[in-house]
Structures are given as C-alpha cells and as structure tokens.
Design a protein around this motif. Structure first.
Motif, PDB file in Angstrom:
ATOM      1  N   GLY A 112      34.600  -1.072  41.369  1.00 31.87           N
ATOM      2  CA  GLY A 112      33.159  -1.267  41.284  1.00 31.87           C
ATOM      3  C   GLY A 112      32.762  -2.477  40.466  1.00 31.87           C
ATOM      4  N   THR A 113      33.750  -3.201  39.903  1.00 31.26           N
ATOM      5  CA  THR A 113      33.454  -4.360  39.061  1.00 31.26           C
ATOM      6  C   THR A 113      34.341  -5.526  39.450  1.00 31.26           C
ATOM      7  OG1 THR A 113      35.079  -3.918  37.319  1.00 31.26           O
ATOM      8  CG2 THR A 113      32.953  -2.776  37.151  1.00 31.26           C
ATOM      9  N   LYS A 118      34.491  -2.189  45.834  1.00 30.16           N
ATOM     10  CA  LYS A 118      33.259  -1.614  45.287  1.00 30.16           C
ATOM     11  C   LYS A 118      32.783  -0.439  46.135  1.00 30.16           C
ATOM     12  CE  LYS A 118      32.137  -5.913  43.024  1.00 30.16           C
ATOM     13  NZ  LYS A 118      33.498  -6.448  43.299  1.00 30.16           N
ATOM     14  N   SER A 121      28.864   3.820  43.823  1.00 31.35           N
ATOM     15  CA  SER A 121      29.018   4.150  42.404  1.00 31.35           C
ATOM     16  C   SER A 121      28.994   5.652  42.165  1.00 31.35           C
ATOM     17  CB  SER A 121      27.923   3.465  41.579  1.00 31.35           C
ATOM     18  OG  SER A 121      26.641   3.939  41.935  1.00 31.35           O
ATOM     19  N   LEU A 210      26.748  -5.835  43.156  1.00 27.99           N
ATOM     20  CA  LEU A 210      27.189  -4.490  42.785  1.00 27.99           C
ATOM     21  C   LEU A 210      26.312  -3.435  43.438  1.00 27.99           C
ATOM     22  CD1 LEU A 210      27.884  -4.981  38.963  1.00 27.99           C
ATOM     23  CD2 LEU A 210      29.481  -5.223  40.874  1.00 27.99           C
ATOM     24  N   ASP A 211      26.815  -2.203  43.459  1.00 30.48           N
ATOM     25  CA  ASP A 211      26.020  -1.077  43.943  1.00 30.48           C
ATOM     26  C   ASP A 211      24.704  -1.044  43.165  1.00 30.48           C
ATOM     27  OD1 ASP A 211      24.934   1.654  43.997  1.00 30.48           O
ATOM     28  OD2 ASP A 211      26.781   2.173  45.049  1.00 30.48           O
ATOM     29  N   SER A 214      24.259   0.994  40.014  1.00 24.74           N
ATOM     30  CA  SER A 214      25.061   0.709  38.821  1.00 24.74           C
ATOM     31  C   SER A 214      24.163   0.236  37.681  1.00 24.74           C
ATOM     32  CB  SER A 214      26.107  -0.368  39.131  1.00 24.74           C
ATOM     33  OG  SER A 214      27.054   0.093  40.063  1.00 24.74           O
ATOM     34  N   THR A 216      23.922  -2.055  33.831  1.00 31.16           N
ATOM     35  CA  THR A 216      24.457  -3.096  32.978  1.00 31.16           C
ATOM     36  C   THR A 216      23.550  -3.204  31.757  1.00 31.16           C
ATOM     37  OG1 THR A 216      25.359  -5.340  32.917  1.00 31.16           O
ATOM     38  CG2 THR A 216      23.212  -5.044  34.011  1.00 31.16           C
ATOM     39  N   GLY A 246      29.266  -4.378  35.565  1.00 26.22           N
ATOM     40  CA  GLY A 246      28.526  -3.144  35.791  1.00 26.22           C
ATOM     41  C   GLY A 246      29.214  -1.899  35.260  1.00 26.22           C
ATOM     42  N   ALA A 248      29.149   2.469  36.369  1.00 23.63           N
ATOM     43  CA  ALA A 248      28.619   3.604  37.125  1.00 23.63           C
ATOM     44  C   ALA A 248      28.255   4.719  36.146  1.00 23.63           C
ATOM     45  CB  ALA A 248      29.642   4.101  38.137  1.00 23.63           C
TER      46      ALA A 248
END
Length: 347
Positions: A112-113, A118, A121, A210-211, A214, A216, A246, A248
């Motif tokens: 996912g990062t 990816k 999430s 990214l999803d 997600s 940050t 990111g 999840a």
C-alpha cells in the motif's frame, strides 16, 4: 589519575546501558552493492484467498558479502527511505552503517506504500502485512530471488515493529528482532497530538496514487507528529515531509492492540534489541507512558513482556523523539544495533 578516568568511563557506559555495543564501527573498504527487488507475497495464505501482491525492497550487500540480512520494515506514513535517509546520509543512513559493519540490508515498502503493490486499504492490517513480510523472510533464506542468507534479523520502526513482532512470534523463522519506536505502554497525553496530524491522502495531492481511504500527516505537521522532543532541524523535517507516505487505518488498529498493548512479544524466542528515542512523546513519559530515561529504566518496564529466550537488550537514544533515525546523534543507535547484531546473531 588512571582510577579516576576508569570510573568516568564506567559511569558513561552504565548510563547508556550498552557498553559493549557502542564502540565505533570500522568503515568498510568499498560501498555496498544495491539493487531493487519485487518480491511475490500474499496477504493471506488461504486457498483462493491468497490475494497475491508484490513487496518492494532495496537489497544492499557489503562488498565482502554477508550470511546475515537485516529485513527492515518502516512505520506508518513512512516507506523504505526511512532506513536510508538521503539528507545528511553520513549521519542519518541506518543502511550505510549496517552495510559497513558487514550486514546485508533489505529495506521494504509496506504493502500500500512506495513501490509495493497497493491493494484496497481495507485489506491492510498489521497481521496481513506480517504475512507478506513472512514471505519476504522465506525468500531471503531460500535464495529464490538470487542471494541466499542463512540468517535474518527482522527490524521495524513504530508500526513496522508491531509487524515484526507478529512475524517473529507467529512464524518463528527469524534469528533476531530489532524493535524500534514501539513499546507496550502508550503516553495517552503525548499520542493525541500525533493522532490529530493524520488526514486523508485525498487532501495531499502528491499521494493521490494511494487508496483514497489511506491516511497521512497533514502538510507541515511532520515535526509535531514524529520529531517532538528533538531539535527542530528544518532541512531534515522538510526531507521527511517530502518523502512521507500512507497508512491504512486497519494497520494502526491491530498494530496497537496486538503489536503493542498485548504481550504477543512473549512468544519471541530469539534475541531482541528494543530501542527508543529518550524523548519519544508517543510511548514515553506523560500519562501511562514508559520510563525512557535510560536503557536500564526502559528494560525494567519492558522485560515482563518478553520471554527469557529473547535475552532482551535495550537502548535509549537521548534528546530525540519518535523517528530517531533523523536524530543528529543517530549513529549511536546505528552502531549499537550493529554491535548487538554481531554479538547475538553474527554476520
């Protein structure tokens, strides 16, 4: 006079708690050879539900080779770059010090990062990440991707430490564990400012790949989130901001509940080094946090969470907060880890 200086040296070593681990690491004669890997992994090892993915890793091997590789898992909103910080790398690159000490390193991007695949999430938890990392460990020991290593030290920072604990406790196929920036007690007052820095990646255009569910850190809040307790080095914080990634939500939930609050770590039967920034605002001090004033104090708090087989060692890097690879004195931690790894696992 000689007696005086001997006492001074003994007192200094006692304060650090790792007198055998802090001697300087001799520099290697040549730079390590690095290459990118794309490692097949799965979120789950179940028929028809394997959810095959790929995990990115940067493998660096010392010029003389090594039988031992450190597999390194970054924390939430970080990626593999945390282990090889390019801002003042002579001070802040964990990878360089370990390679010069004779260890290979494999710095990972969590699923996912970064350059890893990816998935949604919603599928990402500390446990599914741990399953993926276990595939990486097996690949390093089998040589299925080229180099074969007889020993694996699994290292993590923050959420990456929770993932590492789960792998070591559940699969028992590693030879040592580095737990950095993660304890079994939270500073309930100190963690709140960190949690309030989190924002959906939708609000951060550079992370639009990214999803969208997600998380940050919001722009400009990197110091508040991860560096409080240390000096404000604006150039270093700007580098951290530029390289953030990111997280999840599910990773944080079971990472805290099972990787931190519950003593899953008692099932680890290989050597463990537990390292913290002395002024970590997330886990140390405040309301219900641990005592990180010294290695000895930290060990008193954490020892009940580990079995005797872990032969727990502790290390405290003074004058910095949570993400202490960025600390001006980070080489003290890097060298201590290399000494511990050589003594307890070997090269």
């Amino acid at each position: 006079m000689r007696l005086f200086w001997r006492r001074i040296g003994a007192a200094t070593a006692a304060c650090l708690g790792l007198s055998a681990l802090i001697a300087p690491i001799p520099a290697g004669a040549a730079e390590a050879t690095c290459r990118d890997l794309s490692i097949p992994v799965s979120l789950l090892d179940l028929p028809l539900l394997g959810l095959d993915q790929t995990m990115y890793g940067r493998l660096c091997v010392p010029a003389g080779g090594s039988r031992t590789v450190q597999v390194l898992v970054p924390g939430g909103t970080y990626n593999s770059s945390y282990w090889d910080i390019s801002h003042s790398p002579e001070t802040r690159s964990y990878r360089r010090v370990q390679n010069k000490a004779g260890f290979a390193t494999l710095a990972l991007d969590r699923l996912g990062t970064g350059r890893s695949s990816k998935p949604l999430s919603a599928l990402l938890t500390a446990f599914t990440q741990a399953n993926a990392v276990n595939h990486v460990v097996k690949a390093m020991k089998s040589g299925s991707l080229g180099p074969r290593f007889s020993k694996v030290i699994l290292g993590g920072h923050s959420l990456g430490s929770a993932v590492s604990v789960i792998v070591a406790a559940s699969h028992r196929n590693v030879d040592g564990v580095l737990i950095a920036g993660q304890l079994h007690r939270l500073n309930l007052t100190g963690i709140v400012p960190t949690l309030t820095t989190l924002t959906p990646v939708l609000l951060e255009p550079k992370l639009g790949h990214l999803d969208p569910t997600s998380l940050t850190t919001a722009a400009g809040l990197r110091y508040t989130a991860f560096h409080r307790g240390g000096p404000l080095d604006e150039a270093a914080i700007a580098h951290d901001e530029a390289n953030k990634d990111g997280l999840a939500a599910g990773e944080a939930v079971d990472g805290i509940l099972l990787g931190t609050l519950l003593p899953l770590s008692r099932q680890i039967t290989v050597p463990v080094l537990l390292a913290m920034g002395g002024d970590d605002q997330v886990f140390c001090g405040g309301l219900l946090g641990s005592d990180c004033s010294s290695a000895e104090a930290l060990k008193r708090f954490e020892a009940p969470n580990f079995a005797p087989a872990a032969r727990l060692r502790t290390f405290v890097l003074p004058d910095y907060g949570h993400s202490f690879n960025y600390a001006p004195n980070a080489p003290e931690f890097f060298q201590a880890t290399a000494r511990w790894a050589e003594e307890m696992v070997g090269r």
